[in-house]
Design a protein around this motif. Structure first.
Motif, PDB file in Angstrom:
ATOM      1  N   ILE A  59      60.330  90.175  75.635  1.00 49.32           N
ATOM      2  CA  ILE A  59      61.792  90.344  75.598  1.00 49.32           C
ATOM      3  C   ILE A  59      62.169  91.046  74.304  1.00 49.32           C
ATOM      4  N   GLY A  60      63.431  91.493  74.235  1.00 45.18           N
ATOM      5  CA  GLY A  60      63.895  92.202  73.042  1.00 45.18           C
ATOM      6  C   GLY A  60      64.488  91.287  71.993  1.00 45.18           C
ATOM      7  N   LEU A  61      65.027  90.151  72.419  1.00 43.27           N
ATOM      8  CA  LEU A  61      65.684  89.260  71.455  1.00 43.27           C
ATOM      9  C   LEU A  61      64.634  88.426  70.713  1.00 43.27           C
ATOM     10  N   ASN A  62      65.067  87.768  69.628  1.00 42.96           N
ATOM     11  CA  ASN A  62      64.072  87.051  68.821  1.00 42.96           C
ATOM     12  C   ASN A  62      63.803  85.645  69.360  1.00 42.96           C
ATOM     13  N   ILE A 115      62.820  90.649  80.738  1.00 42.51           N
ATOM     14  CA  ILE A 115      64.091  90.068  81.208  1.00 42.51           C
ATOM     15  C   ILE A 115      65.257  90.816  80.559  1.00 42.51           C
ATOM     16  N   PRO A 116      65.492  92.074  80.945  1.00 40.76           N
ATOM     17  CA  PRO A 116      66.544  92.879  80.303  1.00 40.76           C
ATOM     18  C   PRO A 116      67.944  92.527  80.791  1.00 40.76           C
ATOM     19  N   SER A 117      68.935  93.068  80.099  1.00 38.83           N
ATOM     20  CA  SER A 117      70.308  93.001  80.601  1.00 38.83           C
ATOM     21  C   SER A 117      70.388  93.932  81.799  1.00 38.83           C
ATOM     22  N   THR A 118      71.408  93.738  82.649  1.00 40.03           N
ATOM     23  CA  THR A 118      71.528  94.597  83.850  1.00 40.03           C
ATOM     24  C   THR A 118      71.848  96.042  83.464  1.00 40.03           C
ATOM     25  N   GLU A 171      71.261  84.425  81.773  1.00 43.61           N
ATOM     26  CA  GLU A 171      72.548  84.764  81.171  1.00 43.61           C
ATOM     27  C   GLU A 171      72.428  85.378  79.795  1.00 43.61           C
ATOM     28  N   ASN A 172      72.965  86.610  79.677  1.00 45.82           N
ATOM     29  CA  ASN A 172      73.159  87.181  78.337  1.00 45.82           C
ATOM     30  C   ASN A 172      74.508  86.654  77.840  1.00 45.82           C
ATOM     31  N   GLY A 173      75.564  86.913  78.644  1.00 47.83           N
ATOM     32  CA  GLY A 173      76.843  86.284  78.338  1.00 47.83           C
ATOM     33  C   GLY A 173      77.979  87.281  78.176  1.00 47.83           C
ATOM     34  N   LEU A 195      80.278 103.284  67.785  1.00 45.33           N
ATOM     35  CA  LEU A 195      79.734 102.042  68.352  1.00 45.33           C
ATOM     36  C   LEU A 195      78.409 102.281  69.065  1.00 45.33           C
ATOM     37  N   ARG A 196      77.424 101.457  68.774  1.00 39.64           N
ATOM     38  CA  ARG A 196      76.176 101.488  69.538  1.00 39.64           C
ATOM     39  C   ARG A 196      76.457 100.838  70.881  1.00 39.64           C
ATOM     40  N   THR A 197      75.966 101.485  71.941  1.00 34.97           N
ATOM     41  CA  THR A 197      76.052 100.854  73.262  1.00 34.97           C
ATOM     42  C   THR A 197      74.644 100.741  73.825  1.00 34.97           C
ATOM     43  N   MET A 198      74.497  99.930  74.875  1.00 36.05           N
ATOM     44  CA  MET A 198      73.240  99.923  75.612  1.00 36.05           C
ATOM     45  C   MET A 198      73.070 101.286  76.287  1.00 36.05           C
ATOM     46  N   GLU A 199      71.851 101.537  76.735  1.00 38.71           N
ATOM     47  CA  GLU A 199      71.571 102.834  77.375  1.00 38.71           C
ATOM     48  C   GLU A 199      72.084 102.788  78.818  1.00 38.71           C
ATOM     49  N   ALA A 218      68.382 101.793  71.655  1.00 46.14           N
ATOM     50  CA  ALA A 218      67.570 100.631  72.041  1.00 46.14           C
ATOM     51  C   ALA A 218      67.929  99.468  71.118  1.00 46.14           C
ATOM     52  N   PHE A 219      67.896  98.256  71.679  1.00 47.04           N
ATOM     53  CA  PHE A 219      68.309  97.080  70.910  1.00 47.04           C
ATOM     54  C   PHE A 219      67.489  96.931  69.625  1.00 47.04           C
ATOM     55  N   GLY A 220      66.209  97.211  69.684  1.00 47.11           N
ATOM     56  CA  GLY A 220      65.313  97.006  68.540  1.00 47.11           C
ATOM     57  C   GLY A 220      65.668  97.857  67.332  1.00 47.11           C
ATOM     58  N   GLN A 234      78.899  97.272  67.193  1.00 49.69           N
ATOM     59  CA  GLN A 234      78.121  97.098  68.429  1.00 49.69           C
ATOM     60  C   GLN A 234      78.812  96.048  69.264  1.00 49.69           C
ATOM     61  N   GLU A 235      78.307  95.766  70.437  1.00 45.44           N
ATOM     62  CA  GLU A 235      78.889  94.689  71.232  1.00 45.44           C
ATOM     63  C   GLU A 235      77.773  93.911  71.915  1.00 45.44           C
ATOM     64  N   ASN A 236      77.844  92.597  71.783  1.00 45.03           N
ATOM     65  CA  ASN A 236      76.858  91.686  72.348  1.00 45.03           C
ATOM     66  C   ASN A 236      77.464  90.302  72.438  1.00 45.03           C
ATOM     67  N   PRO A 237      76.848  89.395  73.206  1.00 48.19           N
ATOM     68  CA  PRO A 237      77.368  88.022  73.260  1.00 48.19           C
ATOM     69  C   PRO A 237      77.183  87.294  71.928  1.00 48.19           C
ATOM     70  N   PRO A 262      74.664  89.842  82.713  1.00 50.58           N
ATOM     71  CA  PRO A 262      73.541  89.014  83.172  1.00 50.58           C
ATOM     72  C   PRO A 262      72.220  89.563  82.636  1.00 50.58           C
ATOM     73  N   PHE A 263      71.193  88.711  82.552  1.00 52.30           N
ATOM     74  CA  PHE A 263      69.808  89.161  82.391  1.00 52.30           C
ATOM     75  C   PHE A 263      69.181  89.138  83.781  1.00 52.30           C
ATOM     76  N   VAL A 264      68.176  89.991  84.006  1.00 50.17           N
ATOM     77  CA  VAL A 264      67.423  89.946  85.273  1.00 50.17           C
ATOM     78  C   VAL A 264      65.961  89.662  84.948  1.00 50.17           C
TER      79      VAL A 264
HETATM   80  C1  TK8 Z   1      67.741  92.734  74.400  1.00 48.25           C
HETATM   81  C2  TK8 Z   1      68.882  93.461  75.037  1.00 48.25           C
HETATM   82  C3  TK8 Z   1      70.216  92.844  74.611  1.00 48.25           C
HETATM   83  C4  TK8 Z   1      71.350  93.654  75.168  1.00 48.25           C
HETATM   84  C5  TK8 Z   1      71.585  94.903  74.316  1.00 48.25           C
HETATM   85  O1  TK8 Z   1      66.510  93.275  74.839  1.00 48.25           O
HETATM   86  O2  TK8 Z   1      70.744  95.842  74.418  1.00 48.25           O
HETATM   87  O3  TK8 Z   1      72.586  94.930  73.557  1.00 48.25           O
HETATM   88  O4  TK8 Z   1      72.533  92.874  75.199  1.00 48.25           O
HETATM   89  O5  TK8 Z   1      70.257  91.515  75.071  1.00 48.25           O
HETATM   90  O6  TK8 Z   1      68.750  93.408  76.452  1.00 48.25           O
END
Ligand code: TK8
Length: 363
Positions: A59-62, A115-118, A171-173, A195-199, A218-220, A234-237, A262-264
């Motif tokens: 996974i990407g999170l810690n 288990i990435p975000s959707t 759930e990411n949230g 702002l950084r966004t997801m891809e 990329a999140f990393g 950025q934006e995240n839960p 959501p995460f899948v």
């Molecule tokens: C973690 C990501 C993260 C997502 C993002 O691998 O990229 O901001 O919210 O949870 O999937």
């Protein structure tokens, strides 16, 4: 786990690559343990060397995030149910790559679970975009009902054409905004923020519509980008904002709740198809059971996180429903455009399912 602040994205990629190649992984406490996965006490007899099957799950999170706690729960259930005949090695903090790279590894069967975000999943199955429509889900309970029902299943089935099997939604949230420039209370406050966004193209277009300068990443690489000022925000839960220590490089938090993410839980199709039927049922049930545990952990964690962020010096801005409604109105043309793209009949079914779920949840 505090981030090791790297000087450049290249260094990050180099370290991640070495870690992945070295097979180094971490135990429940996140300390690196050379070689084999961490055995759970219940796995009698078999050790990793005796396992017929090995799942490398990244996974990407810690390792402090509820997502990792959920992954350890999955590991425990599967190793117990198969008496160690399936061994699960767990990796966090993008050790095996970012979301897109790990999904590509599943397609190649060089990694078994991620288990990435959707949002990044939509690059493989575009209908997943619907779950990133701003302000789609009113609350977690409605989201659970729709994701775990016919609509959610329909999308999981589409993953098989992409050499992946979707086993469950975690759930990411609700995603909230942080930045280092100013408090963001209403739509015009987004103006000019990088702002950084997801891809994910919808996220890019929606934040552009709000007047921000979105950049996919990329999140990393995100923590370093915020630390170096490459992006303002950025934006995240909440759980991610706190547990990834974003308060160290961000000053302002706004509870925009603009997307329920959501995460899948994804598995390599080649690996899944190679499992005996009995083990397929075990990994399916374990992904669902661990997902219920993870959703609970995520929601429990949220309860005191706002106070924790304030304690770490972040300025908290509460966004009013009126301001949220104004944001929703501004991004509606983007939603309409993507609804056309992924199919208005399908999108109508999703909104129908949400209405039904709202009635059920209220009862
Ligand atoms: C973690 C990501 C993260 C997502 C993002 O691998 O990229 O901001 O919210 O949870 O999937």
């Amino acid at each position: 786990m505090k981030k090791t602040l790297l000087t450049s994205a290249f260094s990050f990629a180099l370290v991640a690559g070495l870690t992945a190649c070295g097979g180094e992984e971490t135990d429940e406490n996140g300390s690196a343990s050379e070689g084999e996965g961490t055995e759970t006490e219940e796995t009698e007899g078999n050790d990793a060397a005796d396992a017929t099957y090995t799942i490398e799950a990244g996974i990407g999170l810690n390792n402090e995030h509820p997502q990792y706690k959920g992954l350890l729960e999955f590991k425990e259930i599967v190793e117990e149910e198969t008496d160690g005949d399936i061994h699960v090695k767990t990796y966090h903090s993008s050790q095996l790559g970012d979301d897109r790279e790990m999904m590509e590894s599943l397609q190649l069967n060089t990694q078994e679970v991620t288990i990435p975000s959707t949002a990044p999943v939509a690059n493989f199955v575009e209908e997943f975009t619907v779950f990133d429509f701003p302000f789609l889900f009113p609350n977690e309970q409605v989201a659970d009902e729709v994701l775990d029902g016919e609509i959610g299943d329909q999308l999981l089935d589409k993953l098989e054409d992409e050499e992946m099997v979707g086993l469950a939604y975690w759930e990411n949230g609700f995603r909230d905004l942080t930045n280092s420039k100013r408090p963001v209370e209403s739509a015009e406050d987004f103006e000019g923020l990088t702002l950084r966004t997801m891809e994910n193209d919808l996220h890019l277009d929606a934040f552009s519509e709000l007047g921000a300068n979105p950049t996919p990443m990329a999140f990393g690489e995100l923590f370093t980008a915020m630390q170096q000022g490459t992006v303002d925000g950025q934006e995240n839960p909440l759980a991610t904002i706190y547990l990834e220590s974003f308060y160290e490089v961000q000053d302002y938090y706004s509870d925009t709740h603009h997307v329920y993410s959501p995460f899948v839980f994804l598995m390599s199709k080649q690996f899944y198809d190679g499992l005996p039927d009995e083990y397929q049922t075990i990994v399916e049930d374990a992904a669902v059971e661990a997902g219920e545990f993870q959703r609970e952990q995520n929601r429990e964690a949220n309860e005191e996180l706002l106070a924790d962020l304030e304690e770490e010096g972040m300025e908290i801005t509460e966004v009013s429903d009126e301001d949220r409604a104004e944001m929703a109105e501004i991004v509606q043309p983007v939603i309409d455009e993507y609804a056309e793209e992924i199919g208005t009949d399908f999108v109508d079914k999703v909104y129908q399912a949400i209405e039904e779920a709202e009635e059920n949840v209220e009862e």
